[in-house]
Design a protein around this motif. Sequence first.
Motif, PDB file in Angstrom:
ATOM      1  N   GLY A  25      69.079  58.415  73.682  1.00 18.61           N
ATOM      2  CA  GLY A  25      68.690  57.446  72.661  1.00 18.61           C
ATOM      3  C   GLY A  25      67.201  57.235  72.516  1.00 18.61           C
ATOM      4  N   GLN A  26      66.391  58.014  73.215  1.00 18.84           N
ATOM      5  CA  GLN A  26      64.934  57.874  73.149  1.00 18.84           C
ATOM      6  C   GLN A  26      64.316  59.142  72.576  1.00 18.84           C
ATOM      7  N   VAL A  27      63.258  58.968  71.780  1.00 17.84           N
ATOM      8  CA  VAL A  27      62.531  60.120  71.255  1.00 17.84           C
ATOM      9  C   VAL A  27      61.686  60.690  72.396  1.00 17.84           C
ATOM     10  N   PRO A  45      68.519  58.069  62.257  1.00 22.94           N
ATOM     11  CA  PRO A  45      67.806  56.877  61.765  1.00 22.94           C
ATOM     12  C   PRO A  45      66.293  56.917  61.983  1.00 22.94           C
ATOM     13  N   VAL A  46      65.831  57.469  63.099  1.00 23.19           N
ATOM     14  CA  VAL A  46      64.375  57.538  63.319  1.00 23.19           C
ATOM     15  C   VAL A  46      63.752  58.524  62.347  1.00 23.19           C
ATOM     16  N   LEU A  47      64.416  59.630  62.106  1.00 21.84           N
ATOM     17  CA  LEU A  47      63.898  60.599  61.138  1.00 21.84           C
ATOM     18  C   LEU A  47      63.872  59.984  59.741  1.00 21.84           C
ATOM     19  N   ASP A  63      58.928  49.641  67.685  1.00 22.51           N
ATOM     20  CA  ASP A  63      60.239  49.382  68.269  1.00 22.51           C
ATOM     21  C   ASP A  63      61.045  50.648  68.550  1.00 22.51           C
ATOM     22  N   VAL A  64      60.522  51.807  68.179  1.00 24.31           N
ATOM     23  CA  VAL A  64      61.228  53.059  68.445  1.00 24.31           C
ATOM     24  C   VAL A  64      61.099  53.379  69.935  1.00 24.31           C
ATOM     25  N   ILE A 123      52.901  60.778  65.436  1.00 23.24           N
ATOM     26  CA  ILE A 123      53.394  59.840  64.419  1.00 23.24           C
ATOM     27  C   ILE A 123      53.806  58.548  65.121  1.00 23.24           C
ATOM     28  N   LEU A 124      54.697  58.620  66.105  1.00 24.16           N
ATOM     29  CA  LEU A 124      55.112  57.413  66.822  1.00 24.16           C
ATOM     30  C   LEU A 124      53.967  56.876  67.675  1.00 24.16           C
ATOM     31  N   VAL A 125      53.212  57.762  68.292  1.00 21.23           N
ATOM     32  CA  VAL A 125      51.928  57.437  68.917  1.00 21.23           C
ATOM     33  C   VAL A 125      50.905  58.111  68.012  1.00 21.23           C
TER      34      VAL A 125
END
Length: 150
Positions: A25-27, A45-47, A63-64, A123-125
């Motif tokens: 469940g984690q990227v 959902p994250v994509l 929150d990701v 992107i997330l970082v």
Amino acid sequence: MEDAGIYARESTVLGHVVQLAIASGQVIDVSFPTEVPNDTEADHPVLDRVFDYLDGAEDEFQDVETAITVPTAQRAVLEAVQQIPYGETGTARQVAHMANLDPDDEDDAQTLRTALRRNPVPILVPDHRVENTPGATPEDVAVALRNVER
């Protein structure tokens, strides 16, 4: 939501594929291959959030859930990068200070450069927000991401 897998979609905004690797469940990885690999799925959902962001929706992705396995000093750098707000940029010197590193110390400067280059979840970082210092995000993708945030 799938607990694990590889998800990818072609982005016309970036001119690249955006690929996410998810475990527990984690990227764990974000990459930008030139083609969508055959063994990926397109729906996650994250994509979806990444593509909404690419279409102009402001998102900090705070929150990701990510699973980043890097040394502690590099983690501090990546956590500092996450504090640069959407639409803004910071310098390597600023990021170093935020990570409690001395930008004038060569070992600390190398830690910062290494952390940015090895960022597993661009992107997330958002390493594209750090000026004049290469990150894990390819330069053409970084330019496109900065343009998205204008």
